[in-house]
Structure formats: C-alpha cells, structure tokens
Enzyme design. Structure first.
Site, PDB file in Angstrom:
ATOM      1  N   ALA A 160       7.593  61.021  31.431  1.00  0.00           N
ATOM      2  CA  ALA A 160       8.670  61.867  31.951  1.00  0.00           C
ATOM      3  C   ALA A 160      10.016  61.185  31.702  1.00  0.00           C
ATOM      4  O   ALA A 160      10.071  59.983  31.435  1.00  0.00           O
ATOM      5  CB  ALA A 160       8.461  62.067  33.448  1.00  0.00           C
ATOM      6  N   GLY A 215       3.106  61.478  31.643  1.00  0.00           N
ATOM      7  CA  GLY A 215       3.035  62.877  31.203  1.00  0.00           C
ATOM      8  C   GLY A 215       2.602  62.991  29.751  1.00  0.00           C
ATOM      9  O   GLY A 215       1.976  63.978  29.355  1.00  0.00           O
ATOM     10  N   GLU A 243      -0.973  62.855  29.998  1.00  0.00           N
ATOM     11  CA  GLU A 243      -1.490  64.026  30.735  1.00  0.00           C
ATOM     12  C   GLU A 243      -1.557  65.269  29.838  1.00  0.00           C
ATOM     13  O   GLU A 243      -2.475  66.076  29.963  1.00  0.00           O
ATOM     14  CB  GLU A 243      -0.627  64.289  31.979  1.00  0.00           C
ATOM     15  CG  GLU A 243      -0.863  63.226  33.064  1.00  0.00           C
ATOM     16  CD  GLU A 243       0.099  63.346  34.231  1.00  0.00           C
ATOM     17  OE1 GLU A 243       1.314  63.173  33.996  1.00  0.00           O
ATOM     18  OE2 GLU A 243      -0.346  63.601  35.356  1.00  0.00           O
ATOM     19  N   GLU A 264       2.164  55.567  36.385  1.00  0.00           N
ATOM     20  CA  GLU A 264       3.056  56.065  37.445  1.00  0.00           C
ATOM     21  C   GLU A 264       3.138  55.155  38.670  1.00  0.00           C
ATOM     22  O   GLU A 264       4.182  55.082  39.320  1.00  0.00           O
ATOM     23  CB  GLU A 264       2.621  57.466  37.887  1.00  0.00           C
ATOM     24  CG  GLU A 264       2.935  58.574  36.899  1.00  0.00           C
ATOM     25  CD  GLU A 264       1.927  58.694  35.756  1.00  0.00           C
ATOM     26  OE1 GLU A 264       1.021  57.838  35.654  1.00  0.00           O
ATOM     27  OE2 GLU A 264       2.052  59.644  34.963  1.00  0.00           O
ATOM     28  N   VAL A 267      17.734  15.466  31.745  1.00  0.00           N
ATOM     29  CA  VAL A 267      17.759  15.350  33.209  1.00  0.00           C
ATOM     30  C   VAL A 267      19.046  15.901  33.839  1.00  0.00           C
ATOM     31  O   VAL A 267      20.109  15.887  33.209  1.00  0.00           O
ATOM     32  CB  VAL A 267      17.591  13.869  33.625  1.00  0.00           C
ATOM     33  CG1 VAL A 267      16.141  13.453  33.487  1.00  0.00           C
ATOM     34  CG2 VAL A 267      18.491  12.967  32.808  1.00  0.00           C
TER      35      VAL A 267
HETATM   36  N1  LIG Z   1      12.258  22.045  36.462  1.00  0.00           N
HETATM   37  C1  LIG Z   1      12.813  23.173  36.856  1.00  0.00           C
HETATM   38  O1  LIG Z   1      12.275  23.907  37.693  1.00  0.00           O
HETATM   39  C2  LIG Z   1      14.121  23.610  36.249  1.00  0.00           C
HETATM   40  C3  LIG Z   1      14.473  24.970  36.276  1.00  0.00           C
HETATM   41  C4  LIG Z   1      15.661  25.376  35.646  1.00  0.00           C
HETATM   42  C5  LIG Z   1      16.475  24.430  35.066  1.00  0.00           C
HETATM   43  N2  LIG Z   1      16.128  23.097  35.083  1.00  0.00           N
HETATM   44  C6  LIG Z   1      17.017  22.149  34.441  1.00  0.00           C
HETATM   45  O2  LIG Z   1      16.468  21.778  33.179  1.00  0.00           O
HETATM   46  C7  LIG Z   1      16.853  20.446  32.869  1.00  0.00           C
HETATM   47  C8  LIG Z   1      15.601  19.643  32.562  1.00  0.00           C
HETATM   48  O3  LIG Z   1      14.757  19.649  33.692  1.00  0.00           O
HETATM   49  P1  LIG Z   1      13.218  19.278  33.622  1.00  0.00           P
HETATM   50  O4  LIG Z   1      12.638  19.685  34.900  1.00  0.00           O
HETATM   51  O5  LIG Z   1      12.637  19.798  32.352  1.00  0.00           O
HETATM   52  O6  LIG Z   1      13.285  17.685  33.560  1.00  0.00           O
HETATM   53  P2  LIG Z   1      12.226  16.634  33.033  1.00  0.00           P
HETATM   54  O7  LIG Z   1      12.507  15.388  33.751  1.00  0.00           O
HETATM   55  O8  LIG Z   1      10.854  17.203  33.057  1.00  0.00           O
HETATM   56  O9  LIG Z   1      12.594  16.463  31.506  1.00  0.00           O
HETATM   57  C9  LIG Z   1      13.749  15.864  31.050  1.00  0.00           C
HETATM   58  C10 LIG Z   1      13.447  15.288  29.664  1.00  0.00           C
HETATM   59  O10 LIG Z   1      14.678  14.899  29.077  1.00  0.00           O
HETATM   60  C11 LIG Z   1      14.449  13.712  28.338  1.00  0.00           C
HETATM   61  N3  LIG Z   1      15.727  13.058  28.089  1.00  0.00           N
HETATM   62  C12 LIG Z   1      16.474  12.320  28.924  1.00  0.00           C
HETATM   63  N4  LIG Z   1      17.584  11.909  28.275  1.00  0.00           N
HETATM   64  C13 LIG Z   1      17.540  12.448  27.036  1.00  0.00           C
HETATM   65  C14 LIG Z   1      18.386  12.394  25.901  1.00  0.00           C
HETATM   66  N5  LIG Z   1      19.490  11.664  25.916  1.00  0.00           N
HETATM   67  N6  LIG Z   1      18.032  13.074  24.796  1.00  0.00           N
HETATM   68  C15 LIG Z   1      16.876  13.765  24.758  1.00  0.00           C
HETATM   69  N7  LIG Z   1      16.032  13.830  25.793  1.00  0.00           N
HETATM   70  C16 LIG Z   1      16.357  13.181  26.916  1.00  0.00           C
HETATM   71  C17 LIG Z   1      13.468  12.934  29.183  1.00  0.00           C
HETATM   72  O11 LIG Z   1      12.796  11.955  28.412  1.00  0.00           O
HETATM   73  C18 LIG Z   1      12.545  14.043  29.680  1.00  0.00           C
HETATM   74  O12 LIG Z   1      11.472  14.225  28.782  1.00  0.00           O
HETATM   75  C19 LIG Z   1      17.649  19.956  34.056  1.00  0.00           C
HETATM   76  O13 LIG Z   1      19.009  20.148  33.796  1.00  0.00           O
HETATM   77  C20 LIG Z   1      17.190  20.843  35.186  1.00  0.00           C
HETATM   78  O14 LIG Z   1      18.137  20.985  36.200  1.00  0.00           O
HETATM   79  C21 LIG Z   1      14.954  22.690  35.646  1.00  0.00           C
END
Ligand SMILES: NC(=O)c1ccc[n+]([C@@H]2O[C@H](COP(=O)([O-])OP(=O)(O)OC[C@H]3O[C@@H](n4cnc5c(N)ncnc54)[C@H](O)[C@@H]3O)[C@@H](O)[C@H]2O)c1
Length: 718
Positions: free
Chosen positions: A69, A117, A120, A140, A403
C-alpha cells in the site's frame, strides 16, 4: 488496449489472454495508492465487459511486482476514524474479490517484491508463478497493522492456518524456495522465463487441464478444520505469538485472532472479521508510531541520498586507524559492503584482534548459510591490515578509531593528514570529543569531520556524521556517501559535546544515578524501563557500554554542560568504577556476567553491587513505576528538545530516528518527539514540573512551554 491508465493497463495478447500490467507512472515502484486502486476497479470493469477474454495474466512493468500500500496515505485515512479506515480497505477488497470472481482463470507472474497488498492481489489470483529472485510476504505487523486486503483470509486457505499465522505474525519476506515449500506459489522459475511459464500455466487452465474453479472454491469457503484441532492450534499459536511480540505490539495477536474468528466462515464474512481487527490495530498508538517511523525512515534516506549526490567522487578506497573493537567493526562493514579498506594499528596484537572479529562475524554468516566460503574470502581480502601508512595517499576517506584521548587523537590526526592526498576526507569516530577541538592541529580542517559509529558496528544501523565549524559540504557529502555504501543510516548533526545521541543518553543516565541515589533499586529501574520498551534497562546498558567508558564520557559531558550535567554527588557508576567493576568487559559491573550455553555473556544479580552502593545511597524505598519512567525520560526529552532548538539536529524526524537506530529507543513509541506529541506537551510540561527540584535537566525549555500553551506539536498534523 482494453484499459489504459496512469498506474496500470490491460491489453489483449493472443489466444484471448488479457495482460493486466501494473506500471505506475513517475515512480520507481508499483504500489497500491488511491490511483492504482481506482484504476484497478476500472480495469476490472473493462475485463468484465469485454468479449472473448479467456484468461487474465497479471504482470509488472517495474523491477518489483507491487511493494504494498502507499503508506503516505495511511495518516489521513486513519485519522478519519473507523469509517475512513473501512473506506480505504473496502475499495481494494472489492477489487480483489472481483478479480477472484472473474469467469476466467487468472495467473500472476511475480517478478520481484510482492509485499503486503502486492502479495494479497497475488493471493486473489488462481495461480502464482514466482521469479527466482522475487520475494513475497505480508509485513503489515511491522507497521503495527495486519493485512487488510484479504491476507488473513486467503493465505490460511492457501497454505494452511499454521503457516499463515507464522508468516503473518512474523511479517518476514519469504524467499522463493520457502514460498514454494509452503505452497504459497505454484512454481518458481528463472526470471527470464517467468512470463513464458506463467502464460503456459494460464493456457493449461484455459484448456481445462487445470481445475482453477476448484482452487477458487477453497479460497472462498470455510477452512475444514475440526474444532478441537482448531482450538489447540489457535490457543498455542496465540500464546506463542503474544509472548514473542510483547504487549506493546498487539497486531500479531490480532492477525491470529482474525484467522481464528474467520476460518469457519466464507470469504466475505471472514473479510468482515479481518476488517474489524484491522480497524482496531490502525487506531492503536503503536500503529501510529510505526507508520510515522516508516515515513521518517524514508525521509532520512532521502536526505542521505541528497548528500550523496553532492559528493565530488565515489568512495572507492578507505582506511581505518586503530584496529580495536570499533576499527575492526568498521573494516569488516566496509569490506562486507564492497569498499576495500586498509586497517592500520601501531600494534600487531590490535590487528590480529580486528581480523579475528571480522572472521568471527563472517564465519557465523557462512554457518547460517547466508554467505559462501568463497564470498567470505573475498570480503577478508578487501581488508588490508598494516602497520604503516603505505598507500594512504590513495584513499578517499580515513576513519580514525584510536583510543578516546584528545592528545593521542591530535597526534594521530596530524600525522595522517601528512600522509594522505590534499582532498582525502578524514573522519573521527570519537564518541564525545568535540570535532572543532580535534580539528585544531589540522592544516585542512575543511576535510575533517566526525563519523560516529555505534557498537557493534555491523549491527547498529546509525552513523552520526558530525559537521565541525570548518567542515566543507563536500566532506560531509563524501562521508554520508560512504555511510550509505556501508548500508548505514547517516544523520548529519552539528558539533557539541556528545553530539546528538550521547548528549541525550547521558542526561538519561543522570536520571538513573539520581534515582539510585534516592534509594531506588537499580534492578527495579531496569525492569520498569525494559517494560517501557527499551531493549535493556540503564544499569544493564552501562554494563554493556563499559562502566569505564561511561564514567569517562560523563566527565566530558559534565565539562561541556556543567550547569545541567555537572556532578554534585558520587554516582552509582563512579562506585562501580572505583571497585573496578567495568561491566560486561571484565565480567562484573552492576551485575555479574557468566557465559551461557552458547558462550554469550549472561547477567546475574549480585549482592556485591548493593553492598558497594549502600554507603552512597539513601535507604531503599519503593518507587511507583510512573515515577521511575518520568525521572528517567524527562532529562532525555528536555535535552533532545534543546538539541533541536540549537540546530544540533535539523528535524524531529532525524532526532527520533537517531535514537531508534543508535540506542534502540522503543520503535513502537516512534521516537521521543513522537512520544511527546502522543502524550501532549502540556502533559509533559506538568510531568517535568513535578520533578523540578531534581535540577536543571528537569526544566523544559521556554519553547516547550510555549508549544504546550499553544497546543503545537513537533510533527504538526502528520
Ligand atoms: N567501543 C565503543 O562502544 C565505541 C562506540 C563508539 C565510538 N567509540 C570510539 O571509537 C574509538 C575507538 O574505540 P575502541 O573501543 O575501538 O577502542 P580500542 O581500545 O578497542 O581500540 C583502539 C585501537 O587503537 C589502536 N591505536 C592506538 N593508538 C594508535 C595509533 N597511533 N595508530 C593506530 N592505532 C592506534 C590500539 O592499538 C587499539 O587497537 C574511540 O574514540 C571511542 O570513543 C567507541
């Protein structure tokens, strides 16, 4: 030509066969809008009046058959009350009955999607031939509705009551093999042989080799079920369907009720029962919200497509920095959807972890038969793990996922900017740090923005695309195009601490902290909020996000919005953090975590958390369910309203969809703005004022008060 309209036509082929062809002008798909319904009625007039018609073949002039629909017409019809709804249903029911009652055999060639639909009408035909790429189904219930054009009447008469109840209550699209096994279609043939096969079948029916009249009789008669069998079947099905759907989604049970009450009746009487159930569903808030959500989804996809068109080039090569949880997930998703990606880390261990994650997801798909081993190999080949910047001058987009530390991110972003070409777009996956702040050391801030994925990347649909002060339109367009290519829902927002989703999630967590501080049981809060519709309650959610991550983000938010989010007491999350209870990641947070039989973390309650919290919280007392809901939801809603007023997000639809796709806001509520419209802003303001003593997060904005006074809503009259 027997009939020629703007949505369909009927022309005579050889041997007395009339082809009824659906081809809605000016649209990419066929759908049952008012025009199609009215032209189908005229086409049936022509078919009934014509001499020499021996059989009718239904076909489509599009890549799909008929997708269903026209949902944009639902709002108007539904708000006209039961008569308006009945009117919408009756016109097409008349059509389908007339099609089914034609004095000649009918065959449909299902070349692509035949849904709602669209399916149907196929059920109204005597025979169904399906192309091997087509899909059929009655989805639906996903809109909080039931099939209303005979689906709950004809499908059980064609495939049996059990299979029909299962198909309709689940609302899933069915592949050709499943449709054939269920006898929902009579044959599946290669797409290029479809019309020929359908014509052959029709010729056999015309020649009397197939008894189409007997088939028809079955569809128009009661279902021969013994009473005890029926009682047992419907009793168990209803209980199962009801438990699966939950009380917030009444339509799957209504669909089974329609089958149950109609099976003993003839077609026309059963259709009346179906209509009663349809009208009941169409008037629920759930249907209103889910229909709104469908339309919002179309609206955000249109905006995202608009951005994509503005991009200077297609995304052909990408790179991700950091191969952790997020980097690994981003690399997987990019590769899975066809964009080759370099995955760089500074640590081989990180890379191994990222690849292991991708491998795990792909192996599951292979085990479930959804991917071949060969395809899995192709996807993995698209991920290029690396410890160096070699080849970075050749990528269109880099996503930084190292990180969450501004100093590290500054250094990494500056470094990568020196390795890529001048037009490469660099996006940060930061969850909290301001994009403008991260852009500070960059020479080309116009090429920089945020691309915020949610965890786990392959499952969560949302990507927040964050526009910094200096971000160019082209950078946004490229990143939205990349998100589209990855199969994600991109929503463009402006920069601020937490952006949109985390900015409103942390006030919600603040509501939780205050409740626990004042003596509420965190398990009780989880239960109440889960019953309200959240996939998990706030304590459980914090455990899943990671208490350390959450506490860190709380600090960023407190620094960004000290007047509302500044901390004035030790929160439950701080207590857990200090006790090194980081949540699921180390097996203990608010809850303890054990592995279930499938190796997945299972939460179990523990006295330890209560003991730890005791010195920091008031004596335990019971809170009314509504008080918990209000104290949790008011801060989130007021903060979201602020985001809209400040232009962080452009529209209520985008804000609502962001929360549904990003953090699983209960879809049947349609989103926060839809919820506010539903309860009425005047009611909401009263609700917030009841909790004014809890602080700034509980103060509605001036604009909300104005809207409450004037009766305005966020969605207008939609
Ligand atoms: N985990 C979550 O739920 C989530 C959700 C959304 C956004 N984020 C964001 O994503 C980003 C990563 O988070 P994550 O949970 O994957 O972290 P994580 O700790 O699992 O991974 C980070 C990775 O970055 C690497 N690293 C550090 N310095 C580096 C560099 N200079 N060059 C290349 N690699 C490097 C580390 O070795 C590691 O493998 C952060 O900014 C976090 O805030 C995380």
């Amino acid at each position: 030509m027997l009939f020629s309209g703007k949505a369909l036509s009927v022309q005579m082929l050889d041997n007395g066969i009339a082809e009824l062809n659906f081809d809605l002008q000016g649209e990419s798909v066929n759908k049952f809008n008012r025009l199609t319904v009215s032209e189908l009625s005229q086409a049936l007039d022509a078919l009934e009046a014509a001499d020499g018609v021996k059989g009718v073949l239904l076909t489509s002039g599009k890549g799909v058959f008929i997708v269903g629909a026209d949902i944009t017409e639902f709002g108007g019809a539904f708000s006209a009350g039961p008569e308006g709804i009945a009117d919408l249903m009756n016109k097409n029911n008349e059509n389908f009955n007339r099609l089914e009652d034609l004095p000649v055999p009918t065959v449909v060639a299902i070349n692509g999607y035949a849904l709602g639909g669209g399916f149907e009408v196929c059920l109204g035909c005597d025979y169904r031939v399906m192309g091997d790429q087509a899909k059929v189904g009655l989805p639906e219930v996903k809109l909080g509705l039931i099939p209303g054009w005979g689906g709950t009447v004809r499908l059980p008469r064609v495939v049996g009551v059990d299979a029909a109840a299962e198909w309709i209550a689940a609302g899933k699209e069915q592949r050709p093999d499943a449709a054939l096994t269920a006898h929902a279609v009579d044959a599946v043939v290669p797409a290029d042989k479809l019309k020929e096969a359908a014509l052959k079948l029709l010729e056999r029916a015309i020649a009397g080799e197939l008894d189409y009249k007997a088939r028809r009789e079955i569809k128009k008669s009661p279902i021969p079920l013994n009473d005890t069998e029926a009682l047992m079947a419907f009793f168990t099905t209803k209980a199962f369907v009801g438990a699966q759907a939950g009380k917030n989604y009444p339509s799957p049970v209504a669909a089974v009720t329609s089958i149950e009450q109609g099976y003993k009746l003839d077609r026309d009487a059963a259709l009346k029962i179906e209509q009663e159930q349809f009208i009941f569903c169409a008037q629920t808030d759930t249907a209103k919200s889910l229909v709104g959500l469908f339309l919002n989804d179309q609206a955000i996809s249109k905006v995202a497509k608009g951005w994509e068109k503005k991009a200077d080039k297609k995304i052909e090569r990408a790179a991700v920095l950091g191969a952790g949880i997020m980097g690994g997930g981003i690399a997987y998703q990019s590769a899975y959807k066809g964009t080759p990606i370099k995955m760089k880390d500074i640590d081989q261990k990180g890379i191994d972890l990222g690849l292991k994650e991708a491998n795990k997801i792909l192996s599951k798909l292979v085990a479930r038969g959804r991917l071949t081993a060969e395809k899995m190999g192709e996807v993995l080949n698209r991920i290029e793990p690396t410890l160096s910047y070699d080849g970075f001058d050749n990528v269109d987009v880099v996503v930084e996922a190292v990180v969450e530390n501004p100093k590290v991110k500054h250094a990494v972003l500056k470094e990568v900017e020196g390795k890529v070409s001048d037009d490469t777009v660099i996006a940060s996956n930061t969850s909290t740090i301001s994009i403008d702040h991260l852009a500070e050391p960059l020479a080309r801030p116009e090429n920089f923005l945020g691309m915020h994925f949610f965890n786990p990347v392959h499952k969560m649909p949302l990507v927040e695309v964050i526009r910094g002060e200096k971000t160019s339109e082209n950078a946004i367009a490229r990143v939205v195009a990349y998100a589209n290519k990855m199969g994600k829902k991109a929503i463009v927002v402006r920069d601020c601490p937490g952006f949109l989703v985390n900015r409103v999630l942390f006030p919600y967590f603040a509501g939780f902290s205050m409740l626990v501080r004042d003596g509420a049981d965190f398990q009780e809060i989880d239960k109440v909020m889960e019953r309200w519709g959240w996939p998990m309650g706030p304590a459980y959610l914090m455990d899943v996000v990671g208490i350390d991550t959450g506490v860190h983000a709380e600090e960023v938010m407190a620094a960004g919005f000290p007047e509302r989010m500044g901390k004035s007491f030790k929160a439950a999350s701080d207590v857990m953090y200090e006790a090194k209870r980081y949540g699921q990641k180390n097996g203990k947070g608010f809850y303890n975590y054990e592995e279930d039989k499938k190796g997945r973390p299972k939460k179990v309650a523990t006295e330890e958390s209560y003991e730890l919290l005791k010195p920091h919280v008031a004596d335990r007392r019971d809170f009314e369910k509504d008080e918990i809901i209000e104290r949790m939801m008011v801060p989130m809603a007021t903060e979201l309203a602020r985001c809209l007023e400040e232009g962080i997000v452009d529209s209520p639809a985008e804000a609502d969809m962001a929360l549904i796709y990003g953090i699983g806001f209960p879809p049947f509520r349609g989103g926060i703005f839809a919820w506010l419209d539903n309860i009425g802003l005047d009611e909401f303001v009263k609700m917030a004022d009841r909790h004014a003593d809890l602080g700034e997060l509980y103060k509605p904005t001036e604009r909300m008060r104005e809207m409450a006074a004037s009766g305005e809503t966020y969605y207008g009259d939609k």
